[in-house]
Design an enzyme around this catalytic site. Sequence first.
Site, PDB file in Angstrom:
ATOM      1  N   THR A 258      -7.949   4.792 -10.587  1.00  0.00           N
ATOM      2  CA  THR A 258      -7.392   4.661 -11.933  1.00  0.00           C
ATOM      3  C   THR A 258      -8.300   3.836 -12.822  1.00  0.00           C
ATOM      4  O   THR A 258      -8.551   4.174 -13.985  1.00  0.00           O
ATOM      5  CB  THR A 258      -5.995   4.016 -11.870  1.00  0.00           C
ATOM      6  OG1 THR A 258      -5.117   4.869 -11.128  1.00  0.00           O
ATOM      7  CG2 THR A 258      -5.425   3.795 -13.267  1.00  0.00           C
ATOM      8  N   ARG A 259      -8.821   2.754 -12.268  1.00  0.00           N
ATOM      9  CA  ARG A 259      -9.690   1.878 -13.065  1.00  0.00           C
ATOM     10  C   ARG A 259     -11.003   2.567 -13.406  1.00  0.00           C
ATOM     11  O   ARG A 259     -11.499   2.465 -14.527  1.00  0.00           O
ATOM     12  CB  ARG A 259      -9.927   0.566 -12.312  1.00  0.00           C
ATOM     13  CG  ARG A 259      -8.636  -0.196 -12.053  1.00  0.00           C
ATOM     14  CD  ARG A 259      -8.886  -1.551 -11.441  1.00  0.00           C
ATOM     15  NE  ARG A 259      -7.632  -2.135 -10.973  1.00  0.00           N
ATOM     16  CZ  ARG A 259      -7.432  -3.437 -10.773  1.00  0.00           C
ATOM     17  NH1 ARG A 259      -8.409  -4.300 -11.002  1.00  0.00           N
ATOM     18  NH2 ARG A 259      -6.275  -3.884 -10.332  1.00  0.00           N
TER      19      ARG A 259
ATOM     20  N   ARG B  17      -4.667  -2.817 -14.649  1.00  0.00           N
ATOM     21  CA  ARG B  17      -4.035  -2.685 -13.339  1.00  0.00           C
ATOM     22  C   ARG B  17      -4.248  -1.275 -12.839  1.00  0.00           C
ATOM     23  O   ARG B  17      -4.766  -0.416 -13.530  1.00  0.00           O
ATOM     24  CB  ARG B  17      -2.532  -2.984 -13.433  1.00  0.00           C
ATOM     25  CG  ARG B  17      -2.157  -4.461 -13.548  1.00  0.00           C
ATOM     26  CD  ARG B  17      -2.410  -5.243 -12.270  1.00  0.00           C
ATOM     27  NE  ARG B  17      -1.886  -4.614 -11.085  1.00  0.00           N
ATOM     28  CZ  ARG B  17      -0.625  -4.702 -10.648  1.00  0.00           C
ATOM     29  NH1 ARG B  17       0.257  -5.398 -11.341  1.00  0.00           N
ATOM     30  NH2 ARG B  17      -0.249  -4.112  -9.539  1.00  0.00           N
ATOM     31  N   GLY B  18      -3.799  -1.033 -11.622  1.00  0.00           N
ATOM     32  CA  GLY B  18      -3.948   0.296 -11.046  1.00  0.00           C
ATOM     33  C   GLY B  18      -4.935   0.290  -9.895  1.00  0.00           C
ATOM     34  O   GLY B  18      -5.678  -0.672  -9.681  1.00  0.00           O
ATOM     35  N   ASN B  19      -4.951   1.383  -9.128  1.00  0.00           N
ATOM     36  CA  ASN B  19      -5.865   1.455  -7.993  1.00  0.00           C
ATOM     37  C   ASN B  19      -7.302   1.678  -8.461  1.00  0.00           C
ATOM     38  O   ASN B  19      -7.573   1.810  -9.660  1.00  0.00           O
ATOM     39  CB  ASN B  19      -5.412   2.550  -7.020  1.00  0.00           C
ATOM     40  CG  ASN B  19      -5.347   3.918  -7.665  1.00  0.00           C
ATOM     41  OD1 ASN B  19      -6.152   4.264  -8.526  1.00  0.00           O
ATOM     42  ND2 ASN B  19      -4.381   4.728  -7.243  1.00  0.00           N
ATOM     43  N   VAL B  20      -8.211   1.720  -7.511  1.00  0.00           N
ATOM     44  CA  VAL B  20      -9.634   1.835  -7.835  1.00  0.00           C
ATOM     45  C   VAL B  20      -9.923   3.091  -8.649  1.00  0.00           C
ATOM     46  O   VAL B  20     -10.643   3.051  -9.658  1.00  0.00           O
ATOM     47  CB  VAL B  20     -10.477   1.821  -6.546  1.00  0.00           C
ATOM     48  CG1 VAL B  20     -11.935   2.160  -6.859  1.00  0.00           C
ATOM     49  CG2 VAL B  20     -10.389   0.456  -5.866  1.00  0.00           C
TER      50      VAL B  20
ATOM     51  N   LYS C   1      -7.952 -11.796   1.000  1.00  0.00           N
ATOM     52  CA  LYS C   1      -7.830 -12.541  -0.246  1.00  0.00           C
ATOM     53  C   LYS C   1      -6.416 -12.474  -0.811  1.00  0.00           C
ATOM     54  O   LYS C   1      -6.049 -13.260  -1.686  1.00  0.00           O
ATOM     55  CB  LYS C   1      -8.839 -12.064  -1.288  1.00  0.00           C
ATOM     56  CG  LYS C   1      -8.580 -10.680  -1.832  1.00  0.00           C
ATOM     57  CD  LYS C   1      -9.581 -10.333  -2.932  1.00  0.00           C
ATOM     58  CE  LYS C   1      -9.300  -8.961  -3.521  1.00  0.00           C
ATOM     59  NZ  LYS C   1     -10.237  -8.616  -4.604  1.00  0.00           N
ATOM     60  N   ASP C   2      -5.595 -11.518  -0.321  1.00  0.00           N
ATOM     61  CA  ASP C   2      -4.220 -11.394  -0.788  1.00  0.00           C
ATOM     62  C   ASP C   2      -3.261 -12.349  -0.078  1.00  0.00           C
ATOM     63  O   ASP C   2      -2.134 -12.538  -0.528  1.00  0.00           O
ATOM     64  CB  ASP C   2      -3.707  -9.963  -0.575  1.00  0.00           C
ATOM     65  CG  ASP C   2      -4.363  -8.959  -1.512  1.00  0.00           C
ATOM     66  OD1 ASP C   2      -5.010  -9.396  -2.481  1.00  0.00           O
ATOM     67  OD2 ASP C   2      -4.224  -7.746  -1.266  1.00  0.00           O
TER      68      ASP C   2
ATOM     69  N   ARG D 136      -0.190  -0.939   3.397  1.00  0.00           N
ATOM     70  CA  ARG D 136       0.137  -0.409   2.080  1.00  0.00           C
ATOM     71  C   ARG D 136      -0.345   1.041   2.012  1.00  0.00           C
ATOM     72  O   ARG D 136      -1.203   1.460   2.779  1.00  0.00           O
ATOM     73  CB  ARG D 136      -0.531  -1.234   0.988  1.00  0.00           C
ATOM     74  CG  ARG D 136      -0.008  -2.648   0.857  1.00  0.00           C
ATOM     75  CD  ARG D 136      -0.906  -3.492  -0.042  1.00  0.00           C
ATOM     76  NE  ARG D 136      -1.070  -2.891  -1.364  1.00  0.00           N
ATOM     77  CZ  ARG D 136      -2.054  -3.172  -2.206  1.00  0.00           C
ATOM     78  NH1 ARG D 136      -2.984  -4.049  -1.863  1.00  0.00           N
ATOM     79  NH2 ARG D 136      -2.118  -2.596  -3.392  1.00  0.00           N
TER      80      ARG D 136
ATOM     81  N   CYS E 104      -3.331 -17.340  -5.284  1.00  0.00           N
ATOM     82  CA  CYS E 104      -4.351 -16.321  -5.027  1.00  0.00           C
ATOM     83  C   CYS E 104      -4.930 -15.736  -6.311  1.00  0.00           C
ATOM     84  O   CYS E 104      -6.044 -15.215  -6.311  1.00  0.00           O
ATOM     85  CB  CYS E 104      -3.757 -15.202  -4.185  1.00  0.00           C
ATOM     86  SG  CYS E 104      -3.055 -15.749  -2.612  1.00  0.00           S
TER      87      CYS E 104
ATOM     88  N   SER F 230      -1.884   2.645  -0.563  1.00  0.00           N
ATOM     89  CA  SER F 230      -2.991   2.997  -1.443  1.00  0.00           C
ATOM     90  C   SER F 230      -4.155   3.556  -0.628  1.00  0.00           C
ATOM     91  O   SER F 230      -4.279   3.309   0.576  1.00  0.00           O
ATOM     92  CB  SER F 230      -3.463   1.778  -2.235  1.00  0.00           C
ATOM     93  OG  SER F 230      -4.134   0.858  -1.389  1.00  0.00           O
TER      94      SER F 230
ATOM     95  N   SER G 131      -8.227  -9.547 -12.534  1.00  0.00           N
ATOM     96  CA  SER G 131      -8.398 -10.849 -11.893  1.00  0.00           C
ATOM     97  C   SER G 131      -8.689 -11.943 -12.911  1.00  0.00           C
ATOM     98  O   SER G 131      -9.709 -11.887 -13.608  1.00  0.00           O
ATOM     99  CB  SER G 131      -9.562 -10.771 -10.892  1.00  0.00           C
ATOM    100  OG  SER G 131     -10.039 -12.053 -10.555  1.00  0.00           O
TER     101      SER G 131
ATOM    102  N   ARG H  38      -9.812 -14.805 -12.235  1.00  0.00           N
ATOM    103  CA  ARG H  38     -11.078 -15.401 -11.800  1.00  0.00           C
ATOM    104  C   ARG H  38     -12.255 -14.646 -12.388  1.00  0.00           C
ATOM    105  O   ARG H  38     -13.186 -15.241 -12.950  1.00  0.00           O
ATOM    106  CB  ARG H  38     -11.153 -15.408 -10.266  1.00  0.00           C
ATOM    107  CG  ARG H  38     -12.537 -15.795  -9.712  1.00  0.00           C
ATOM    108  CD  ARG H  38     -12.632 -15.484  -8.230  1.00  0.00           C
ATOM    109  NE  ARG H  38     -12.397 -14.079  -7.942  1.00  0.00           N
ATOM    110  CZ  ARG H  38     -13.323 -13.139  -8.031  1.00  0.00           C
ATOM    111  NH1 ARG H  38     -14.569 -13.448  -8.396  1.00  0.00           N
ATOM    112  NH2 ARG H  38     -13.043 -11.874  -7.755  1.00  0.00           N
ATOM    113  N   ARG H  39     -12.229 -13.329 -12.253  1.00  0.00           N
ATOM    114  CA  ARG H  39     -13.325 -12.526 -12.793  1.00  0.00           C
ATOM    115  C   ARG H  39     -13.379 -12.636 -14.314  1.00  0.00           C
ATOM    116  O   ARG H  39     -14.462 -12.772 -14.891  1.00  0.00           O
ATOM    117  CB  ARG H  39     -13.150 -11.058 -12.390  1.00  0.00           C
ATOM    118  CG  ARG H  39     -13.389 -10.780 -10.914  1.00  0.00           C
ATOM    119  CD  ARG H  39     -13.079  -9.346 -10.552  1.00  0.00           C
ATOM    120  NE  ARG H  39     -13.315  -9.090  -9.130  1.00  0.00           N
ATOM    121  CZ  ARG H  39     -12.602  -8.238  -8.399  1.00  0.00           C
ATOM    122  NH1 ARG H  39     -11.597  -7.574  -8.954  1.00  0.00           N
ATOM    123  NH2 ARG H  39     -12.879  -8.064  -7.129  1.00  0.00           N
TER     124      ARG H  39
END
Length: 341
Positions: free
Chosen positions: A151-152, A146-149, A80-81, A10, A239, A12, A126, A128-129
Amino acid sequence: MSPALRLGTRGSRLALAQSRSVAEALTAASGLEVDLVEITTFGDTSDEPLATIGGTGVFVSALREALLAGEVDFAVHSLKDLPTGAAEGLTLAAVPPRADPRDVLCARDHLTLGELPPGSKIGTGSPRRAAQLRALGLDLEVVPVRGNVDTRLSKVADGILDGVVLAHAGLSRLGLLDAVTEVLDPIQVLPAPGQGALAVECRSTDTELIDKIAVLDDPMTRLAVTAERVVLARLEAGCSAPVGAYAVTAEGEDTQDEELSGTPEASRATSETAGSAVFMELYIRGAVVSDDGAVTIRKSVTGPVGEAEQLGRALAQEMLDDGAGTVVGAEMPAPKKENVS
C-alpha cells in the site's frame, strides 16, 4: 506421529513471510512440522496512527492472548513491535539471526533524499523516522502514512507521495529490494531498537518446546537487541517513540598481561599470542530527536558484549543526562540518596 506445531502469526504478507522463514528453519533443524495460524490484531484493522492507538504493541497483544489461551503453540513477532516489559507467562524462546536493520528510501524516479526537491512529500508511519528526517534539514514534507508495504509503495507509484521510508529487512523478506532508491546511513537515520530482528515467543511452561526452539537463537543478535531495548526501557519510551538504538558486535583486542576478569566467558576468547586476548565488543549508538527535528541527542558507548544490559543502561543514562527525558516525555529519575553512616 506428533501433531504439527501451531505457529501464530499476523496475516499480512510480510508477517506471513517472516513466520514461514521461522517455520522452515525449525523444520529443517528439528524435523518438527509447523502449521501457520493467522490471527488478526487491532493494529491490522485500524487506520489510526500507531501513537494514537497505543504504539506498535497493538500488533502483539492478540498473538499473546492466543498463546496464553492455548490456541497456538508459539508466535513470531517483529522484535521491534514487542513492548520492553516482560509478559507474564511467556518466554522469548529465540531471536534468530538479524536481517539488515537499516531504513531505506523508496522514491520516485530513483531519487535519493538529497536529490528530492524541496517540499517533496515523504511518507512514514514512524515518529522516529519522521523526526530524524526533519532533523536532516532537507526541507522535505514528512507526512503520516499507514498500511502494509504494498500500500505504501503504491502511493509513490501513483504520485500521491514522492517517497516512503521503510525497513530494509521487510522489503528483503518480500523480495522488493528493487524498489529501494537509497539505503539510509544509520549516522543519518538510526534504526529502531530491535529493527530487522524477529522474536519467537512461547509459553514459559512449555519447557520442551523452548528447548527445541532454542536451536533458532543467535546469541550475538540477542545480545545486541537486548542492549537496544534496554535503552528504550530506560528512557521510559514506548515502541513508537522517536528513539533510535543500534548495537553491533566486533572483535577487539586486549594486550594487557594480567588475566582478564569480570567478563562472561562467552564474550572473550584468548588468542595464541602470549599476553594478548581477542574478545567480542559491543558498540551501541542511541538517538532521541524531537518531533520537529530541532533537538537531537546522540550518544554511543562501547564495552564487552557480555555486558549488553549494562551498556544499554549506561547509554540511556548519558542521554537522560543530556535531556532525552524531556524529548520523549519521560520523567527524570529521582536522585539517589546517599547513605550516611
